[in-house]
Design a protein around this motif. Structure first.
Motif, PDB file in Angstrom:
ATOM      1  N   MET A   1      74.624  22.750 -70.107  1.00  0.00           N
ATOM      2  CA  MET A   1      75.901  23.484 -70.095  1.00  0.00           C
ATOM      3  C   MET A   1      75.781  24.715 -69.188  1.00  0.00           C
ATOM      4  O   MET A   1      74.805  25.454 -69.274  1.00  0.00           O
ATOM      5  N   ASN A   2      76.756  24.899 -68.339  1.00  0.00           N
ATOM      6  CA  ASN A   2      76.696  26.055 -67.451  1.00  0.00           C
ATOM      7  C   ASN A   2      77.863  27.006 -67.724  1.00  0.00           C
ATOM      8  O   ASN A   2      78.666  27.304 -66.849  1.00  0.00           O
ATOM      9  N   ILE A  72      85.005  19.226 -71.360  1.00  0.00           N
ATOM     10  CA  ILE A  72      85.580  20.496 -70.901  1.00  0.00           C
ATOM     11  C   ILE A  72      85.307  20.599 -69.401  1.00  0.00           C
ATOM     12  O   ILE A  72      84.158  20.543 -68.962  1.00  0.00           O
ATOM     13  N   ARG A  73      86.378  20.727 -68.636  1.00  0.00           N
ATOM     14  CA  ARG A  73      86.264  20.862 -67.186  1.00  0.00           C
ATOM     15  C   ARG A  73      86.686  22.273 -66.767  1.00  0.00           C
ATOM     16  O   ARG A  73      87.368  22.958 -67.523  1.00  0.00           O
ATOM     17  N   TYR A  74      86.271  22.683 -65.598  1.00  0.00           N
ATOM     18  CA  TYR A  74      86.706  23.979 -65.085  1.00  0.00           C
ATOM     19  C   TYR A  74      87.155  23.818 -63.646  1.00  0.00           C
ATOM     20  O   TYR A  74      86.796  22.847 -62.969  1.00  0.00           O
ATOM     21  N   ASP A  75      87.945  24.782 -63.176  1.00  0.00           N
ATOM     22  CA  ASP A  75      88.569  24.612 -61.865  1.00  0.00           C
ATOM     23  C   ASP A  75      87.722  25.244 -60.757  1.00  0.00           C
ATOM     24  O   ASP A  75      86.666  25.825 -61.002  1.00  0.00           O
TER      25      ASP A  75
ATOM     26  N   GLU B  25      97.477  13.548 -64.533  1.00  0.00           N
ATOM     27  CA  GLU B  25      96.309  14.409 -64.367  1.00  0.00           C
ATOM     28  C   GLU B  25      96.769  15.851 -64.160  1.00  0.00           C
ATOM     29  O   GLU B  25      97.780  16.104 -63.499  1.00  0.00           O
ATOM     30  N   VAL B  26      96.026  16.799 -64.731  1.00  0.00           N
ATOM     31  CA  VAL B  26      96.290  18.215 -64.489  1.00  0.00           C
ATOM     32  C   VAL B  26      95.670  18.585 -63.151  1.00  0.00           C
ATOM     33  O   VAL B  26      94.495  18.318 -62.905  1.00  0.00           O
ATOM     34  N   THR B  28      96.266  21.846 -61.275  1.00  0.00           N
ATOM     35  CA  THR B  28      96.013  23.265 -61.003  1.00  0.00           C
ATOM     36  C   THR B  28      96.555  24.118 -62.143  1.00  0.00           C
ATOM     37  O   THR B  28      97.517  23.737 -62.799  1.00  0.00           O
ATOM     38  N   LEU B  29      95.931  25.270 -62.374  1.00  0.00           N
ATOM     39  CA  LEU B  29      96.593  26.329 -63.141  1.00  0.00           C
ATOM     40  C   LEU B  29      96.874  27.454 -62.164  1.00  0.00           C
ATOM     41  O   LEU B  29      95.951  28.012 -61.556  1.00  0.00           O
ATOM     42  N   LYS B  94      90.026  22.926 -51.746  1.00  0.00           N
ATOM     43  CA  LYS B  94      88.774  22.288 -51.330  1.00  0.00           C
ATOM     44  C   LYS B  94      88.990  20.843 -50.893  1.00  0.00           C
ATOM     45  O   LYS B  94      88.037  20.126 -50.595  1.00  0.00           O
ATOM     46  N   CYS B  99      92.138  20.539 -58.913  1.00  0.00           N
ATOM     47  CA  CYS B  99      91.199  21.673 -58.923  1.00  0.00           C
ATOM     48  C   CYS B  99      90.159  21.523 -60.025  1.00  0.00           C
ATOM     49  O   CYS B  99      89.133  22.198 -60.009  1.00  0.00           O
ATOM     50  N   PHE B 100      90.437  20.660 -61.011  1.00  0.00           N
ATOM     51  CA  PHE B 100      89.529  20.509 -62.155  1.00  0.00           C
ATOM     52  C   PHE B 100      88.566  19.340 -61.934  1.00  0.00           C
ATOM     53  O   PHE B 100      88.712  18.280 -62.536  1.00  0.00           O
ATOM     54  N   SER B 102      85.072  19.653 -62.023  1.00  0.00           N
ATOM     55  CA  SER B 102      83.725  19.869 -62.549  1.00  0.00           C
ATOM     56  C   SER B 102      83.765  19.919 -64.069  1.00  0.00           C
ATOM     57  O   SER B 102      84.688  20.477 -64.660  1.00  0.00           O
ATOM     58  N   SER B 103      82.735  19.341 -64.692  1.00  0.00           N
ATOM     59  CA  SER B 103      82.622  19.357 -66.137  1.00  0.00           C
ATOM     60  C   SER B 103      81.544  20.343 -66.558  1.00  0.00           C
ATOM     61  O   SER B 103      80.575  20.563 -65.828  1.00  0.00           O
ATOM     62  N   LEU B 104      81.711  20.950 -67.725  1.00  0.00           N
ATOM     63  CA  LEU B 104      80.724  21.911 -68.217  1.00  0.00           C
ATOM     64  C   LEU B 104      79.379  21.256 -68.500  1.00  0.00           C
ATOM     65  O   LEU B 104      78.387  21.954 -68.658  1.00  0.00           O
ATOM     66  N   ASP B 105      79.339  19.930 -68.588  1.00  0.00           N
ATOM     67  CA  ASP B 105      78.046  19.268 -68.783  1.00  0.00           C
ATOM     68  C   ASP B 105      77.367  18.980 -67.446  1.00  0.00           C
ATOM     69  O   ASP B 105      76.519  18.097 -67.338  1.00  0.00           O
ATOM     70  N   ASN B 106      77.773  19.778 -66.421  1.00  0.00           N
ATOM     71  CA  ASN B 106      77.117  19.750 -65.108  1.00  0.00           C
ATOM     72  C   ASN B 106      77.426  18.519 -64.271  1.00  0.00           C
ATOM     73  O   ASN B 106      76.781  18.307 -63.247  1.00  0.00           O
ATOM     74  N   VAL B 109      83.375  15.347 -61.705  1.00  0.00           N
ATOM     75  CA  VAL B 109      84.279  14.367 -62.278  1.00  0.00           C
ATOM     76  C   VAL B 109      85.097  13.741 -61.158  1.00  0.00           C
ATOM     77  O   VAL B 109      85.663  14.451 -60.330  1.00  0.00           O
TER      78      VAL B 109
END
Lengths: 129, 129
Positions: A1-2, A72-75, B25-26, B28-29, B94, B99-100, B102-106, B109
């Motif tokens: 987890m990062n 959980i994804r991040y932008d 799909e989402v 952007t925020l 990019k 924009c989403f 990347s996942s928090l589990d590294n 996606v």
């Protein structure tokens, strides 16, 4: 987890978009601080920070309508989260499936989890097994 | 249009979740102020307020990757927007579809618009005609 890559704002919060992993409907926009994000990762259920009550908030703790976290994804700016969940019940405190039930063109929107996309996503999952 | 029901924060902004109307799909925020929301409603394309550049921002003005608005919804607290769009190209600066990515589990996606849900949503639309 990062988790350390996530940029919390000047109030220590990051917006978290909650999306149904099956139907892909957006359920809620809530906020997490570092503690609630850590608890979400540990428990695999959504924990938020309530800006109005200024306290940690375990979604479904009183209602039973918890949300099981799938991912959980991040932008690209690392300052917004997308939380994919399997909801145990309505996401909205008003009892509706999603908090986004109104359109700016003055119409109420009927959004539910049993729409064709959810059924087809489920079908795809079964076929893939 | 009942734009006056929207609650802008102390900086005059409201978060706007941008979702692909077909794939769900989402993407952007982003954030809107009253002027960018008004322009979005008038032009049926997304306009945001850039917090870093502190200026109005017409998505796709330079890249050509505009987003055609299908609907704008708001949540039960009237302090978040869900903007359903048909994207003309990648949402992310990019070059990725969302924009989403990347996942928090590294893990990175792979999210794209031509997934099964988008195809089935399109199929459903054709059948409904």
């Amino acid at each position: 987890m990062n988790i350390e890559t996530i940029q919390f704002d000047d109030k220590g919060l990051v917006p978290a978009i909650v999306q149904d992993a099956a139907s892909k409907e957006v359920l809620t926009l809530a906020y997490m601080n570092q503690e609630s994000l850590t608890k979400s990762l540990e428990t695999k259920e959504t924990w938020f920070y309530s800006r109005s009550r200024q306290e940690l908030w375990h979604k479904g703790e009183t209602s039973g309508n918890t949300q099981k976290i799938q991912d959980i994804r991040y932008d690209c700016d690392q300052d917004a989260l997308l939380v994919l969940v399997t909801p145990e019940g309505p996401a909205c405190h008003k009892g509706t499936y999603t908090c986004f039930s109104s359109s700016l063109d003055n119409q109420e929107v009927a959004v539910n989890e049993t729409d064709s996309v959810a059924i087809l996503t489920e079908l795809e999952r079964i076929i893939a097994q």
